[in-house]
Design a protein around this motif. Structure first.
Motif, PDB file in Angstrom:
ATOM      1  N   MET A   1      12.799  -6.621  -5.998  1.00 56.15           N
ATOM      2  CA  MET A   1      11.540  -6.414  -6.691  1.00 56.15           C
ATOM      3  C   MET A   1      10.388  -6.693  -5.733  1.00 56.15           C
ATOM      4  O   MET A   1      10.375  -7.688  -5.032  1.00 56.15           O
ATOM      5  CB  MET A   1      11.473  -7.323  -7.917  1.00 56.15           C
ATOM      6  CG  MET A   1      10.148  -7.235  -8.642  1.00 56.15           C
ATOM      7  SD  MET A   1      10.146  -8.257 -10.114  1.00 56.15           S
ATOM      8  CE  MET A   1       9.720  -7.030 -11.287  1.00 56.15           C
ATOM      9  N   ALA A   2       9.417  -5.811  -5.714  1.00 52.88           N
ATOM     10  CA  ALA A   2       8.269  -5.956  -4.827  1.00 52.88           C
ATOM     11  C   ALA A   2       7.325  -7.026  -5.365  1.00 52.88           C
ATOM     12  O   ALA A   2       7.139  -7.164  -6.567  1.00 52.88           O
ATOM     13  CB  ALA A   2       7.529  -4.636  -4.705  1.00 52.88           C
ATOM     14  N   SER A   3       6.738  -7.778  -4.452  1.00 50.55           N
ATOM     15  CA  SER A   3       5.769  -8.793  -4.862  1.00 50.55           C
ATOM     16  C   SER A   3       4.420  -8.129  -5.086  1.00 50.55           C
ATOM     17  O   SER A   3       4.162  -7.035  -4.575  1.00 50.55           O
ATOM     18  CB  SER A   3       5.646  -9.859  -3.764  1.00 50.55           C
ATOM     19  OG  SER A   3       4.966  -9.316  -2.647  1.00 50.55           O
ATOM     20  N   PRO A   4       3.515  -8.794  -5.830  1.00 51.44           N
ATOM     21  CA  PRO A   4       2.175  -8.217  -6.015  1.00 51.44           C
ATOM     22  C   PRO A   4       1.467  -7.964  -4.688  1.00 51.44           C
ATOM     23  O   PRO A   4       0.752  -6.987  -4.545  1.00 51.44           O
ATOM     24  CB  PRO A   4       1.448  -9.269  -6.852  1.00 51.44           C
ATOM     25  CG  PRO A   4       2.525 -10.040  -7.544  1.00 51.44           C
ATOM     26  CD  PRO A   4       3.710 -10.015  -6.605  1.00 51.44           C
ATOM     27  N   THR A   5       1.707  -8.853  -3.711  1.00 48.16           N
ATOM     28  CA  THR A   5       1.069  -8.662  -2.411  1.00 48.16           C
ATOM     29  C   THR A   5       1.599  -7.406  -1.733  1.00 48.16           C
ATOM     30  O   THR A   5       0.833  -6.610  -1.208  1.00 48.16           O
ATOM     31  CB  THR A   5       1.301  -9.892  -1.508  1.00 48.16           C
ATOM     32  OG1 THR A   5       0.773 -11.032  -2.167  1.00 48.16           O
ATOM     33  CG2 THR A   5       0.627  -9.725  -0.167  1.00 48.16           C
ATOM     34  N   SER A   6       2.931  -7.206  -1.747  1.00 48.28           N
ATOM     35  CA  SER A   6       3.471  -6.008  -1.103  1.00 48.28           C
ATOM     36  C   SER A   6       3.072  -4.754  -1.864  1.00 48.28           C
ATOM     37  O   SER A   6       2.865  -3.699  -1.269  1.00 48.28           O
ATOM     38  CB  SER A   6       4.991  -6.090  -0.956  1.00 48.28           C
ATOM     39  OG  SER A   6       5.620  -6.062  -2.214  1.00 48.28           O
ATOM     40  N   ASP A   7       2.929  -4.841  -3.199  1.00 43.99           N
ATOM     41  CA  ASP A   7       2.426  -3.695  -3.968  1.00 43.99           C
ATOM     42  C   ASP A   7       1.013  -3.347  -3.537  1.00 43.99           C
ATOM     43  O   ASP A   7       0.667  -2.189  -3.391  1.00 43.99           O
ATOM     44  CB  ASP A   7       2.441  -3.988  -5.471  1.00 43.99           C
ATOM     45  CG  ASP A   7       3.847  -4.011  -6.053  1.00 43.99           C
ATOM     46  OD1 ASP A   7       4.774  -3.516  -5.378  1.00 43.99           O
ATOM     47  OD2 ASP A   7       4.001  -4.528  -7.170  1.00 43.99           O
ATOM     48  N   ARG A   8       0.178  -4.362  -3.332  1.00 45.92           N
ATOM     49  CA  ARG A   8      -1.209  -4.138  -2.904  1.00 45.92           C
ATOM     50  C   ARG A   8      -1.217  -3.489  -1.530  1.00 45.92           C
ATOM     51  O   ARG A   8      -1.943  -2.544  -1.289  1.00 45.92           O
ATOM     52  CB  ARG A   8      -1.970  -5.467  -2.874  1.00 45.92           C
ATOM     53  CG  ARG A   8      -3.272  -5.403  -2.086  1.00 45.92           C
ATOM     54  CD  ARG A   8      -4.472  -5.619  -2.933  1.00 45.92           C
ATOM     55  NE  ARG A   8      -5.657  -5.860  -2.148  1.00 45.92           N
ATOM     56  CZ  ARG A   8      -6.403  -4.891  -1.622  1.00 45.92           C
ATOM     57  NH1 ARG A   8      -6.091  -3.651  -1.789  1.00 45.92           N
ATOM     58  NH2 ARG A   8      -7.480  -5.188  -0.934  1.00 45.92           N
ATOM     59  N   ILE A   9      -0.363  -4.000  -0.629  1.00 48.99           N
ATOM     60  CA  ILE A   9      -0.322  -3.445   0.722  1.00 48.99           C
ATOM     61  C   ILE A   9       0.133  -1.988   0.672  1.00 48.99           C
ATOM     62  O   ILE A   9      -0.463  -1.117   1.286  1.00 48.99           O
ATOM     63  CB  ILE A   9       0.585  -4.297   1.634  1.00 48.99           C
ATOM     64  CG1 ILE A   9      -0.089  -5.641   1.929  1.00 48.99           C
ATOM     65  CG2 ILE A   9       0.905  -3.569   2.935  1.00 48.99           C
ATOM     66  CD1 ILE A   9       0.803  -6.656   2.604  1.00 48.99           C
ATOM     67  N   THR A  10       1.184  -1.724  -0.071  1.00 44.96           N
ATOM     68  CA  THR A  10       1.713  -0.371  -0.150  1.00 44.96           C
ATOM     69  C   THR A  10       0.692   0.586  -0.744  1.00 44.96           C
ATOM     70  O   THR A  10       0.661   1.752  -0.405  1.00 44.96           O
ATOM     71  CB  THR A  10       3.008  -0.347  -0.981  1.00 44.96           C
ATOM     72  OG1 THR A  10       3.926  -1.230  -0.350  1.00 44.96           O
ATOM     73  CG2 THR A  10       3.607   1.031  -1.056  1.00 44.96           C
ATOM     74  N   ALA A  11      -0.170   0.082  -1.597  1.00 40.21           N
ATOM     75  CA  ALA A  11      -1.142   0.933  -2.274  1.00 40.21           C
ATOM     76  C   ALA A  11      -2.371   1.232  -1.424  1.00 40.21           C
ATOM     77  O   ALA A  11      -3.206   2.025  -1.835  1.00 40.21           O
ATOM     78  CB  ALA A  11      -1.569   0.277  -3.586  1.00 40.21           C
ATOM     79  N   LEU A  12      -2.516   0.650  -0.258  1.00 37.19           N
ATOM     80  CA  LEU A  12      -3.743   0.838   0.526  1.00 37.19           C
ATOM     81  C   LEU A  12      -3.973   2.301   0.891  1.00 37.19           C
ATOM     82  O   LEU A  12      -5.098   2.787   0.835  1.00 37.19           O
ATOM     83  CB  LEU A  12      -3.737  -0.032   1.777  1.00 37.19           C
ATOM     84  CG  LEU A  12      -3.934  -1.526   1.547  1.00 37.19           C
ATOM     85  CD1 LEU A  12      -3.824  -2.289   2.859  1.00 37.19           C
ATOM     86  CD2 LEU A  12      -5.261  -1.805   0.873  1.00 37.19           C
ATOM     87  N   GLY A  13      -2.936   3.011   1.274  1.00 39.01           N
ATOM     88  CA  GLY A  13      -3.084   4.429   1.597  1.00 39.01           C
ATOM     89  C   GLY A  13      -3.566   5.219   0.389  1.00 39.01           C
ATOM     90  O   GLY A  13      -4.447   6.077   0.498  1.00 39.01           O
ATOM     91  N   THR A  14      -3.009   4.903  -0.770  1.00 35.67           N
ATOM     92  CA  THR A  14      -3.422   5.559  -2.011  1.00 35.67           C
ATOM     93  C   THR A  14      -4.856   5.193  -2.361  1.00 35.67           C
ATOM     94  O   THR A  14      -5.637   6.046  -2.778  1.00 35.67           O
ATOM     95  CB  THR A  14      -2.465   5.165  -3.157  1.00 35.67           C
ATOM     96  OG1 THR A  14      -1.155   5.584  -2.804  1.00 35.67           O
ATOM     97  CG2 THR A  14      -2.883   5.798  -4.468  1.00 35.67           C
ATOM     98  N   GLN A  15      -5.202   3.931  -2.182  1.00 36.44           N
ATOM     99  CA  GLN A  15      -6.565   3.501  -2.483  1.00 36.44           C
ATOM    100  C   GLN A  15      -7.590   4.166  -1.566  1.00 36.44           C
ATOM    101  O   GLN A  15      -8.683   4.513  -2.016  1.00 36.44           O
ATOM    102  CB  GLN A  15      -6.670   1.975  -2.377  1.00 36.44           C
ATOM    103  CG  GLN A  15      -5.957   1.250  -3.498  1.00 36.44           C
ATOM    104  CD  GLN A  15      -6.090  -0.247  -3.359  1.00 36.44           C
ATOM    105  OE1 GLN A  15      -7.165  -0.755  -3.054  1.00 36.44           O
ATOM    106  NE2 GLN A  15      -4.998  -0.957  -3.559  1.00 36.44           N
ATOM    107  N   LEU A  16      -7.239   4.352  -0.307  1.00 38.98           N
ATOM    108  CA  LEU A  16      -8.143   5.055   0.604  1.00 38.98           C
ATOM    109  C   LEU A  16      -8.349   6.487   0.128  1.00 38.98           C
ATOM    110  O   LEU A  16      -9.486   6.980   0.079  1.00 38.98           O
ATOM    111  CB  LEU A  16      -7.602   5.036   2.033  1.00 38.98           C
ATOM    112  CG  LEU A  16      -8.469   5.749   3.070  1.00 38.98           C
ATOM    113  CD1 LEU A  16      -9.826   5.064   3.222  1.00 38.98           C
ATOM    114  CD2 LEU A  16      -7.748   5.805   4.413  1.00 38.98           C
ATOM    115  N   ALA A  17      -7.276   7.156  -0.251  1.00 35.43           N
ATOM    116  CA  ALA A  17      -7.385   8.530  -0.765  1.00 35.43           C
ATOM    117  C   ALA A  17      -8.235   8.569  -2.035  1.00 35.43           C
ATOM    118  O   ALA A  17      -9.026   9.499  -2.230  1.00 35.43           O
ATOM    119  CB  ALA A  17      -5.998   9.113  -1.025  1.00 35.43           C
ATOM    120  N   GLN A  18      -8.114   7.557  -2.894  1.00 33.71           N
ATOM    121  CA  GLN A  18      -8.925   7.507  -4.114  1.00 33.71           C
ATOM    122  C   GLN A  18     -10.404   7.292  -3.784  1.00 33.71           C
ATOM    123  O   GLN A  18     -11.282   7.891  -4.431  1.00 33.71           O
ATOM    124  CB  GLN A  18      -8.413   6.405  -5.046  1.00 33.71           C
ATOM    125  CG  GLN A  18      -7.083   6.746  -5.680  1.00 33.71           C
ATOM    126  CD  GLN A  18      -6.451   5.562  -6.402  1.00 33.71           C
ATOM    127  OE1 GLN A  18      -6.786   4.404  -6.177  1.00 33.71           O
ATOM    128  NE2 GLN A  18      -5.500   5.874  -7.278  1.00 33.71           N
TER     129      GLN A  18
END
Length: 156
Positions: A1-18
Protein backbone atom coordinates in the motif's frame (compact mmCIF):
# COMPACT_ATOMS: atom_id res chain seq x y z
CA UNK A 1 0.00 0.00 0.00
CA UNK A 2 1.34 3.42 -0.96
CA UNK A 3 1.86 5.97 1.78
CA UNK A 4 0.26 9.43 1.56
CA UNK A 5 3.72 10.88 0.97
CA UNK A 6 4.45 8.54 -1.95
CA UNK A 7 0.96 9.26 -3.35
CA UNK A 8 1.75 12.98 -3.22
CA UNK A 9 5.11 12.42 -4.91
CA UNK A 10 3.60 10.24 -7.62
CA UNK A 11 0.94 12.85 -8.26
CA UNK A 12 3.39 15.70 -8.96
CA UNK A 13 3.46 15.06 -12.71
CA UNK A 14 -0.33 15.03 -12.77
CA UNK A 15 -0.50 18.17 -10.66
CA UNK A 16 1.85 19.98 -13.01
CA UNK A 17 -0.36 19.02 -15.96
CA UNK A 18 -3.41 20.26 -14.03
CA UNK A 19 -1.71 23.62 -13.33
CA UNK A 20 -0.93 23.91 -17.03
CA UNK A 21 -4.55 23.09 -17.86
CA UNK A 22 -5.73 25.86 -15.53
CA UNK A 23 -3.40 28.34 -17.27
CA UNK A 24 -4.71 27.16 -20.65
CA UNK A 25 -8.27 27.68 -19.42
CA UNK A 26 -7.49 31.20 -18.20
CA UNK A 27 -5.83 32.14 -21.47
CA UNK A 28 -8.72 30.71 -23.50
CA UNK A 29 -11.18 32.73 -21.41
CA UNK A 30 -9.13 35.87 -21.97
CA UNK A 31 -8.93 35.24 -25.72
CA UNK A 32 -12.66 34.47 -25.99
CA UNK A 33 -13.77 37.38 -23.84
CA UNK A 34 -15.54 40.32 -25.35
CA UNK A 35 -13.98 42.73 -22.91
CA UNK A 36 -14.23 46.45 -23.00
CA UNK A 37 -10.79 48.00 -23.37
CA UNK A 38 -10.94 49.26 -19.78
CA UNK A 39 -11.54 45.69 -18.52
CA UNK A 40 -8.89 44.15 -20.75
CA UNK A 41 -6.02 45.53 -18.66
CA UNK A 42 -7.38 43.95 -15.47
CA UNK A 43 -7.92 40.54 -17.05
CA UNK A 44 -4.55 40.56 -18.84
CA UNK A 45 -2.80 41.56 -15.62
CA UNK A 46 -4.46 38.73 -13.67
CA UNK A 47 -3.51 36.14 -16.28
CA UNK A 48 0.02 37.47 -16.72
CA UNK A 49 0.53 37.44 -12.94
CA UNK A 50 -0.60 33.79 -12.67
CA UNK A 51 1.65 32.66 -15.53
CA UNK A 52 4.62 34.65 -14.22
CA UNK A 53 4.15 33.23 -10.73
CA UNK A 54 4.10 29.71 -12.18
CA UNK A 55 7.26 30.21 -14.24
CA UNK A 56 9.19 31.99 -11.49
CA UNK A 57 8.30 29.14 -9.13
CA UNK A 58 9.67 26.68 -11.65
CA UNK A 59 12.83 28.68 -12.34
CA UNK A 60 13.73 29.37 -8.70
CA UNK A 61 12.31 26.32 -6.96
CA UNK A 62 11.18 23.30 -8.93
CA UNK A 63 14.02 23.31 -11.43
CA UNK A 64 16.65 23.73 -8.70
CA UNK A 65 15.16 20.81 -6.77
CA UNK A 66 14.98 18.70 -9.95
CA UNK A 67 18.60 19.41 -10.85
CA UNK A 68 19.75 18.26 -7.42
CA UNK A 69 17.99 14.93 -8.02
CA UNK A 70 18.55 14.68 -11.78
CA UNK A 71 21.56 16.66 -13.07
CA UNK A 72 21.08 14.92 -16.43
CA UNK A 73 18.03 17.16 -16.95
CA UNK A 74 20.20 20.31 -17.18
CA UNK A 75 19.84 20.73 -20.99
CA UNK A 76 16.06 20.26 -20.77
CA UNK A 77 15.75 22.72 -17.90
CA UNK A 78 17.95 25.24 -19.74
CA UNK A 79 15.54 25.03 -22.70
CA UNK A 80 12.51 25.48 -20.43
CA UNK A 81 14.08 28.54 -18.78
CA UNK A 82 14.84 29.96 -22.24
CA UNK A 83 11.16 29.45 -23.14
CA UNK A 84 10.17 31.29 -19.97
CA UNK A 85 12.21 34.27 -21.14
CA UNK A 86 10.45 34.29 -24.52
CA UNK A 87 7.06 34.04 -22.84
CA UNK A 88 7.96 36.89 -20.48
CA UNK A 89 8.70 39.09 -23.49
CA UNK A 90 5.25 38.38 -24.90
CA UNK A 91 3.63 39.07 -21.51
CA UNK A 92 5.38 42.43 -21.36
CA UNK A 93 4.09 43.29 -24.85
CA UNK A 94 0.57 42.23 -23.84
CA UNK A 95 0.73 44.39 -20.70
CA UNK A 96 1.99 47.37 -22.72
CA UNK A 97 -0.70 46.89 -25.37
CA UNK A 98 -3.44 46.51 -22.77
CA UNK A 99 -2.33 49.83 -21.24
CA UNK A 100 -2.62 51.41 -24.68
CA UNK A 101 -5.97 49.68 -25.34
CA UNK A 102 -7.51 51.37 -22.33
CA UNK A 103 -7.63 54.52 -24.43
CA UNK A 104 -8.72 52.87 -27.68
CA UNK A 105 -11.36 50.47 -28.92
CA UNK A 106 -9.19 48.18 -31.12
CA UNK A 107 -7.67 45.22 -29.23
CA UNK A 108 -6.45 43.56 -32.48
CA UNK A 109 -2.76 43.79 -31.55
CA UNK A 110 -3.44 42.19 -28.18
CA UNK A 111 -5.37 39.37 -29.83
CA UNK A 112 -2.37 38.67 -32.11
CA UNK A 113 -0.06 38.55 -29.09
CA UNK A 114 -2.49 36.29 -27.22
CA UNK A 115 -2.65 33.97 -30.25
CA UNK A 116 1.14 33.79 -30.35
CA UNK A 117 1.29 33.24 -26.60
CA UNK A 118 -1.23 30.42 -26.90
CA UNK A 119 0.90 28.63 -29.49
CA UNK A 120 4.13 29.02 -27.54
CA UNK A 121 2.54 28.05 -24.22
CA UNK A 122 0.99 24.92 -25.70
CA UNK A 123 4.31 23.78 -27.16
CA UNK A 124 6.15 24.66 -23.95
CA UNK A 125 3.66 22.92 -21.65
CA UNK A 126 3.60 19.73 -23.71
CA UNK A 127 7.39 19.59 -23.85
CA UNK A 128 7.70 20.26 -20.13
CA UNK A 129 5.15 17.61 -19.25
CA UNK A 130 6.82 14.99 -21.47
CA UNK A 131 10.30 15.85 -20.26
CA UNK A 132 9.66 16.19 -16.53
CA UNK A 133 6.74 13.96 -15.54
CA UNK A 134 8.79 10.83 -14.89
CA UNK A 135 11.37 12.81 -12.87
CA UNK A 136 8.61 14.47 -10.85
CA UNK A 137 6.87 11.17 -10.25
CA UNK A 138 10.15 9.65 -9.04
CA UNK A 139 10.21 12.25 -6.26
CA UNK A 140 11.37 15.81 -5.88
CA UNK A 141 11.73 17.42 -2.46
CA UNK A 142 9.28 20.29 -2.06
CA UNK A 143 11.32 23.20 -0.79
CA UNK A 144 8.34 25.52 -1.05
CA UNK A 145 8.16 25.51 -4.85
CA UNK A 146 4.80 23.74 -5.08
CA UNK A 147 2.48 26.68 -4.25
CA UNK A 148 3.60 28.98 -7.07
CA UNK A 149 4.05 26.13 -9.56
CA UNK A 150 1.06 23.91 -8.84
CA UNK A 151 -1.41 26.28 -7.20
CA UNK A 152 -0.38 29.52 -8.99
CA UNK A 153 0.01 31.36 -5.67
CA UNK A 154 3.02 33.49 -4.86
CA UNK A 155 5.24 31.96 -2.15
CA UNK A 156 4.93 33.18 1.38
Amino acid sequence: MASPTSDRITALGTQLAQAHQELRRRLAALRAGRLRPADLRTHCLAFCTALTTHHQGEDTGLFTALLRERPDLAPTIDKLIEDHGLITGILIRIADLSDEAAGTTDPTAIRRELDGLTAIMESHFRYEERALTSALDAGVPDTGWSDPVLHLRPPG
